[in-house]
Scaffold this motif. Structure first.
Motif, PDB file in Angstrom:
ATOM      1  N   ALA A   1       9.006   6.322   4.614  1.00 56.81           N
ATOM      2  CA  ALA A   1       9.459   5.431   3.550  1.00 56.81           C
ATOM      3  C   ALA A   1       8.778   5.864   2.268  1.00 56.81           C
ATOM      4  N   LYS A   2       9.569   6.269   1.302  1.00 55.95           N
ATOM      5  CA  LYS A   2       9.003   6.829   0.073  1.00 55.95           C
ATOM      6  C   LYS A   2       9.066   5.795  -1.043  1.00 55.95           C
ATOM      7  N   PHE A   3       7.934   5.532  -1.641  1.00 57.81           N
ATOM      8  CA  PHE A   3       7.876   4.655  -2.816  1.00 57.81           C
ATOM      9  C   PHE A   3       8.606   5.364  -3.961  1.00 57.81           C
ATOM     10  N   VAL A   4       9.535   4.632  -4.627  1.00 56.55           N
ATOM     11  CA  VAL A   4      10.225   5.290  -5.755  1.00 56.55           C
ATOM     12  C   VAL A   4      10.084   4.529  -7.067  1.00 56.55           C
TER      13      VAL A   4
ATOM     14  N   LYS B   1     -13.316  17.249   9.022  1.00 53.00           N
ATOM     15  CA  LYS B   1     -13.417  16.349  10.183  1.00 53.00           C
ATOM     16  C   LYS B   1     -14.868  15.938  10.449  1.00 53.00           C
ATOM     17  N   LEU B   2     -15.633  15.827   9.374  1.00 48.96           N
ATOM     18  CA  LEU B   2     -17.036  15.422   9.505  1.00 48.96           C
ATOM     19  C   LEU B   2     -17.199  13.981   9.035  1.00 48.96           C
ATOM     20  N   ILE B   3     -17.982  13.242   9.780  1.00 51.12           N
ATOM     21  CA  ILE B   3     -18.367  11.906   9.363  1.00 51.12           C
ATOM     22  C   ILE B   3     -19.835  12.050   9.007  1.00 51.12           C
ATOM     23  N   HIS B   4     -20.078  12.194   7.723  1.00 52.64           N
ATOM     24  CA  HIS B   4     -21.419  12.611   7.297  1.00 52.64           C
ATOM     25  C   HIS B   4     -21.784  12.009   5.943  1.00 52.64           C
ATOM     26  N   GLY B   5     -23.092  12.050   5.678  1.00 59.97           N
ATOM     27  CA  GLY B   5     -23.539  11.570   4.373  1.00 59.97           C
ATOM     28  C   GLY B   5     -23.268  12.589   3.288  1.00 59.97           C
TER      29      GLY B   5
ATOM     30  N   THR C   1      -3.962  15.065   3.192  1.00 60.09           N
ATOM     31  CA  THR C   1      -5.316  15.616   3.370  1.00 60.09           C
ATOM     32  C   THR C   1      -6.017  15.038   4.596  1.00 60.09           C
ATOM     33  N   SER C   2      -5.645  13.838   4.997  1.00 60.73           N
ATOM     34  CA  SER C   2      -6.377  13.179   6.081  1.00 60.73           C
ATOM     35  C   SER C   2      -6.193  13.834   7.449  1.00 60.73           C
ATOM     36  N   SER C   3      -5.374  14.880   7.553  1.00 58.21           N
ATOM     37  CA  SER C   3      -5.361  15.659   8.802  1.00 58.21           C
ATOM     38  C   SER C   3      -5.878  17.078   8.539  1.00 58.21           C
TER      39      SER C   3
ATOM     40  N   VAL D   1       0.866  -1.187   0.000  1.00 55.07           N
ATOM     41  CA  VAL D   1       0.000   0.000   0.000  1.00 55.07           C
ATOM     42  C   VAL D   1       0.900   1.233   0.000  1.00 55.07           C
ATOM     43  N   ILE D   2       0.642   2.143  -0.897  1.00 55.24           N
ATOM     44  CA  ILE D   2       1.445   3.376  -0.963  1.00 55.24           C
ATOM     45  C   ILE D   2       0.624   4.514  -0.369  1.00 55.24           C
ATOM     46  N   GLY D   3       1.092   5.053   0.758  1.00 58.66           N
ATOM     47  CA  GLY D   3       0.416   6.179   1.408  1.00 58.66           C
ATOM     48  C   GLY D   3      -0.329   5.738   2.656  1.00 58.66           C
TER      49      GLY D   3
ATOM     50  N   HIS E   1      -7.180   6.430   3.361  1.00 65.31           N
ATOM     51  CA  HIS E   1      -7.430   5.348   2.412  1.00 65.31           C
ATOM     52  C   HIS E   1      -6.360   4.265   2.502  1.00 65.31           C
ATOM     53  N   GLY E   2      -5.103   4.668   2.617  1.00 63.59           N
ATOM     54  CA  GLY E   2      -4.028   3.676   2.728  1.00 63.59           C
ATOM     55  C   GLY E   2      -4.196   2.812   3.975  1.00 63.59           C
ATOM     56  N   VAL E   3      -4.482   3.457   5.112  1.00 65.14           N
ATOM     57  CA  VAL E   3      -4.622   2.665   6.342  1.00 65.14           C
ATOM     58  C   VAL E   3      -5.896   1.819   6.280  1.00 65.14           C
TER      59      VAL E   3
ATOM     60  N   GLN F   1      -7.495  23.148  -3.448  1.00 64.00           N
ATOM     61  CA  GLN F   1      -7.308  23.189  -1.993  1.00 64.00           C
ATOM     62  C   GLN F   1      -8.525  23.740  -1.270  1.00 64.00           C
ATOM     63  N   GLY F   2      -8.711  23.220  -0.064  1.00 65.01           N
ATOM     64  CA  GLY F   2      -9.779  23.705   0.817  1.00 65.01           C
ATOM     65  C   GLY F   2      -9.139  24.165   2.100  1.00 65.01           C
ATOM     66  N   THR F   3      -9.337  25.465   2.398  1.00 65.88           N
ATOM     67  CA  THR F   3      -8.720  26.030   3.604  1.00 65.88           C
ATOM     68  C   THR F   3      -9.717  26.068   4.753  1.00 65.88           C
TER      69      THR F   3
ATOM     70  N   ALA G   1      -3.164  13.135  -3.355  1.00 65.07           N
ATOM     71  CA  ALA G   1      -2.845  14.161  -4.350  1.00 65.07           C
ATOM     72  C   ALA G   1      -1.608  13.805  -5.184  1.00 65.07           C
ATOM     73  N   TRP G   2      -0.845  12.813  -4.730  1.00 65.78           N
ATOM     74  CA  TRP G   2       0.373  12.412  -5.442  1.00 65.78           C
ATOM     75  C   TRP G   2       0.143  11.171  -6.314  1.00 65.78           C
ATOM     76  N   ALA G   3      -1.120  10.768  -6.477  1.00 61.47           N
ATOM     77  CA  ALA G   3      -1.417   9.486  -7.147  1.00 61.47           C
ATOM     78  C   ALA G   3      -0.787   9.390  -8.529  1.00 61.47           C
TER      79      ALA G   3
ATOM     80  N   GLY H   1     -14.757  26.377   7.596  1.00 58.78           N
ATOM     81  CA  GLY H   1     -14.248  25.994   6.280  1.00 58.78           C
ATOM     82  C   GLY H   1     -15.379  25.496   5.394  1.00 58.78           C
ATOM     83  N   THR H   2     -15.141  25.532   4.135  1.00 57.56           N
ATOM     84  CA  THR H   2     -13.852  25.566   3.524  1.00 57.56           C
ATOM     85  C   THR H   2     -13.931  26.348   2.216  1.00 57.56           C
ATOM     86  N   THR H   3     -12.851  26.376   1.476  1.00 61.34           N
ATOM     87  CA  THR H   3     -12.771  27.132   0.225  1.00 61.34           C
ATOM     88  C   THR H   3     -12.488  26.160  -0.924  1.00 61.34           C
TER      89      THR H   3
HETATM   90  C1  LIG Z   1     -10.707  20.563   2.514  1.00 65.24           C
HETATM   91  C2  LIG Z   1     -11.232  19.165   2.585  1.00 65.24           C
HETATM   92  C3  LIG Z   1     -12.222  18.840   3.492  1.00 65.24           C
HETATM   93  C4  LIG Z   1     -12.719  17.554   3.554  1.00 65.24           C
HETATM   94  N1  LIG Z   1     -13.660  17.271   4.496  1.00 65.24           N
HETATM   95  C5  LIG Z   1     -14.140  16.022   4.585  1.00 65.24           C
HETATM   96  C6  LIG Z   1     -15.079  15.702   5.606  1.00 65.24           C
HETATM   97  O1  LIG Z   1     -15.430  16.531   6.433  1.00 65.24           O
HETATM   98  N2  LIG Z   1     -15.562  14.440   5.637  1.00 65.24           N
HETATM   99  C7  LIG Z   1     -15.182  13.497   4.754  1.00 65.24           C
HETATM  100  O2  LIG Z   1     -15.704  12.383   4.815  1.00 65.24           O
HETATM  101  N3  LIG Z   1     -14.260  13.750   3.794  1.00 65.24           N
HETATM  102  C8  LIG Z   1     -13.722  14.982   3.708  1.00 65.24           C
HETATM  103  N4  LIG Z   1     -12.782  15.278   2.771  1.00 65.24           N
HETATM  104  C9  LIG Z   1     -12.255  14.191   1.934  1.00 65.24           C
HETATM  105  C10 LIG Z   1     -11.176  13.401   2.675  1.00 65.24           C
HETATM  106  O3  LIG Z   1     -10.547  14.184   3.654  1.00 65.24           O
HETATM  107  C11 LIG Z   1     -10.120  12.888   1.702  1.00 65.24           C
HETATM  108  O4  LIG Z   1     -10.730  12.240   0.641  1.00 65.24           O
HETATM  109  C12 LIG Z   1      -9.173  11.897   2.356  1.00 65.24           C
HETATM  110  O5  LIG Z   1      -8.599  12.431   3.544  1.00 65.24           O
HETATM  111  C13 LIG Z   1      -8.074  11.522   1.374  1.00 65.24           C
HETATM  112  O6  LIG Z   1      -7.290  10.538   1.968  1.00 65.24           O
HETATM  113  P1  LIG Z   1      -6.153   9.808   1.157  1.00 65.24           P
HETATM  114  O7  LIG Z   1      -5.636   8.718   2.033  1.00 65.24           O
HETATM  115  O8  LIG Z   1      -6.624   9.437  -0.198  1.00 65.24           O
HETATM  116  O9  LIG Z   1      -5.032  10.949   0.898  1.00 65.24           O
HETATM  117  P2  LIG Z   1      -4.006  11.618   1.919  1.00 65.24           P
HETATM  118  O10 LIG Z   1      -4.563  11.763   3.273  1.00 65.24           O
HETATM  119  O11 LIG Z   1      -3.487  12.838   1.278  1.00 65.24           O
HETATM  120  O12 LIG Z   1      -2.861  10.527   2.022  1.00 65.24           O
HETATM  121  C14 LIG Z   1      -1.932  10.253   0.990  1.00 65.24           C
HETATM  122  C15 LIG Z   1      -0.626   9.878   1.656  1.00 65.24           C
HETATM  123  O13 LIG Z   1       0.260   9.363   0.662  1.00 65.24           O
HETATM  124  C16 LIG Z   1       1.571   9.729   1.034  1.00 65.24           C
HETATM  125  N5  LIG Z   1       2.437   9.620  -0.132  1.00 65.24           N
HETATM  126  C17 LIG Z   1       2.377  10.335  -1.283  1.00 65.24           C
HETATM  127  N6  LIG Z   1       3.339   9.938  -2.136  1.00 65.24           N
HETATM  128  C18 LIG Z   1       4.017   8.925  -1.518  1.00 65.24           C
HETATM  129  C19 LIG Z   1       5.145   8.107  -1.883  1.00 65.24           C
HETATM  130  N7  LIG Z   1       5.769   8.256  -3.049  1.00 65.24           N
HETATM  131  N8  LIG Z   1       5.594   7.175  -1.008  1.00 65.24           N
HETATM  132  C20 LIG Z   1       4.977   7.028   0.208  1.00 65.24           C
HETATM  133  N9  LIG Z   1       3.920   7.784   0.609  1.00 65.24           N
HETATM  134  C21 LIG Z   1       3.441   8.714  -0.251  1.00 65.24           C
HETATM  135  C22 LIG Z   1       1.405  11.172   1.536  1.00 65.24           C
HETATM  136  O14 LIG Z   1       2.465  11.580   2.364  1.00 65.24           O
HETATM  137  C23 LIG Z   1       0.081  11.082   2.292  1.00 65.24           C
HETATM  138  O15 LIG Z   1       0.253  10.832   3.681  1.00 65.24           O
HETATM  139  C24 LIG Z   1     -12.237  16.558   2.683  1.00 65.24           C
HETATM  140  C25 LIG Z   1     -11.235  16.867   1.775  1.00 65.24           C
HETATM  141  C26 LIG Z   1     -10.721  18.160   1.731  1.00 65.24           C
HETATM  142  C27 LIG Z   1      -9.636  18.489   0.785  1.00 65.24           C
END
Ligand SMILES: Cc1cc2nc3c(=O)[nH]c(=O)nc-3n(C[C@H](O)[C@H](O)[C@H](O)COP(=O)(O)OP(=O)(O)OC[C@H]3O[C@@H](n4cnc5c(N)ncnc54)[C@H](O)[C@@H]3O)c2cc1C
Length: 388
Positions: free
Chosen positions: A175-178, A47-51, A41-43, A8-10, A14-16, A233-235, A211-213, A270-272
């Motif tokens: 650990a970075k996937f290369v 922070k809503l768990i919603h429909g 993005t996951s931090s 699993v990369i990331g 979603h990765g966890v 981006q969403g601030t 975002a790095w997919a 938020g957000t923008t």
């Molecule tokens: C502003 C905003 C608000 C949101 N609010 C909500 C909400 O309230 N409720 C909700 O249900 N959803 C919400 N979402 C959606 C949700 O937060 C995201 O879809 C989710 O967090 C994405 O998770 P992810 O694991 O795909 O990506 P990320 O959390 O970005 O994880 C990707 C990970 O991959 C790692 N990575 C990248 N490249 C490599 C590499 N080469 N090698 C190793 N690791 C790598 C990165 O470091 C990162 O940790 C929101 C999204 C945004 C942007």
């Protein structure tokens, strides 16, 4: 060289989630994370768990139903991390959606969620308006109350990873996937374990690098297809004024929905939606975004100070397209490297709320590439606890 059923990369949500689902299904799994758990993005979500009430307007009933089902599960599995919270929708003369439209939307939301306690909604009686955290009552026509849930996104991500590790999943960090090359029976994978070059083999890969997919896919041979995406981006800002009664779902002057939420004794706003140019890691709140959110907060809570203590920007991965960003699908997209015999699946977009269902779907797409293993657990019954 070590071999894993699944790489699993990331280690965002979603990765966890995939690591947990794979470990529960009995697979050996290694997760690589280049920075820290939930560093992306996951931090930085709302922070809503919603429909997602507003997705009803674009007819995404399946997505809303799935998310409401996952919300119900998370409320049971993670009571320390996911809390049912009242949400308030105030309506003023200038609000775009009229009370009957909101009532209709909330009725549909309740139906999709199943007619349980957490899906009831009501109008807040006028004599209780003064208990709504100082919400502007001049011109207030009515305020609806319904229920959704709040979490700590990073803590939830850590909890899911701990659950995966308890079932035997490995995590390397930083650990970075290369790179990865596909052979007859699987992948040879290269990564940096800290600063040291390391490798392993894996039967299948899930690319959950958010975002790095597409950058990750550029390091895969033979080169898989790529889904065209836009990064937006969403601030959020944290303002130095508590809201305690619940989440306020308000309309900004440009008619976008903005949330004002209780957060660690303060308010999170938020957000923008601002296009990201260049590296997603460099996304930072822009002064205009901060001013926009402060203005929304001041409009609805005119007597509260709106001093900004903190701000952060999370990056959305949206399908490229001509429609407005607000209208683009927020559901997950799953792209296999080879539609006939997938050995790698990339997850684009998706919701924190639906991570468990998203993970299950990605893993199911790889079933033919994975060996048969004895199932260890079912992620729909695994409790998630807060350790920190
Ligand atoms: C502003 C905003 C608000 C949101 N609010 C909500 C909400 O309230 N409720 C909700 O249900 N959803 C919400 N979402 C959606 C949700 O937060 C995201 O879809 C989710 O967090 C994405 O998770 P992810 O694991 O795909 O990506 P990320 O959390 O970005 O994880 C990707 C990970 O991959 C790692 N990575 C990248 N490249 C490599 C590499 N080469 N090698 C190793 N690791 C790598 C990165 O470091 C990162 O940790 C929101 C999204 C945004 C942007």
């Amino acid at each position: 060289m070590p071999h894993y059923d699944l790489l699993v990369i990331g280690a965002g949500i979603h990765g966890v989630g995939v690591a947990q689902a794979a470990a529960a299904a009995g697979y050996s799994v290694l997760t690589l994370e280049q920075t820290a758990l939930a560093a992306g993005t996951s931090s930085k979500s709302s922070k809503l768990i919603h429909g997602g009430l507003r997705y009803l307007e674009s007819g995404r009933l399946g997505m809303v139903r799935e998310a409401l089902g996952e919300r119900g599960l998370l409320l049971k599995l993670a009571p320390e991390l996911v809390r049912l919270t009242p949400f308030y929708i105030p309506i003023y003369p200038a609000t775009r959606r009229r009370p009957w439209q909101i009532a209709l939307g909330l009725s549909m939301y309740a139906l999709l969620g199943g007619l349980t306690r957490e899906n009831r909604f009501a109008r807040v009686p006028r004599n209780e308006w003064n208990q709504l955290d100082g919400l502007e009552t001049t011109g207030l026509q009515c305020a609806f109350r319904y229920y959704d849930a709040q979490t700590d996104d990073a803590a939830l991500t850590r909890a899911v990873m701990r659950s995966a590790q308890a079932l035997g999943a490995d995590l390397r960090l930083p650990a970075k996937f290369v790179g990865a090359r596909r052979g007859e029976s699987g992948w040879r994978v290269e990564y940096l374990d800290g600063a040291t070059a390391a490798s392993c083999t894996a039967s299948a890969i899930v690319n959950a690098s958010g975002a790095w997919a597409n950058e990750v896919l550029a390091q895969v041979a033979p080169r898989p297809p790529i889904f065209p995406v836009e990064l937006v981006q969403g601030t959020h800002i944290v303002v130095d004024a508590p809201t305690t009664r619940g989440v306020y779902y308000v309309e900004a002057p440009d008619r976008r929905a903005v949330f004002v939420m209780p957060w660690r004794g303060k308010s999170l706003v938020g957000t923008t939606e601002t296009p990201v140019r260049g590296d997603a890691a460099a996304a930072r709140p822009q002064p205009a975004e901060i001013a926009y959110l402060q203005d929304v907060f001041r409009r609805y809570f005119p007597d509260k100070p709106a001093r900004v203590l903190e701000s952060f920007a999370g990056v959305r991965v949206l399908p490229s397209g001509n429609s407005s960003v607000f209208q683009r699908s927020r559901g997950a997209v799953f792209l296999p490297d080879d539609p006939r015999r997938p050995r790698l699946v990339t997850i684009y977009g998706g919701k924190l709320t639906s991570h468990r269902a998203t993970a299950a779907h990605a893993l199911a797409m790889l079933a033919d590439a994975l060996p048969r293993r004895a199932v260890r657990a079912d992620s729909a019954t695994l409790p998630l606890t807060k350790a920190d």
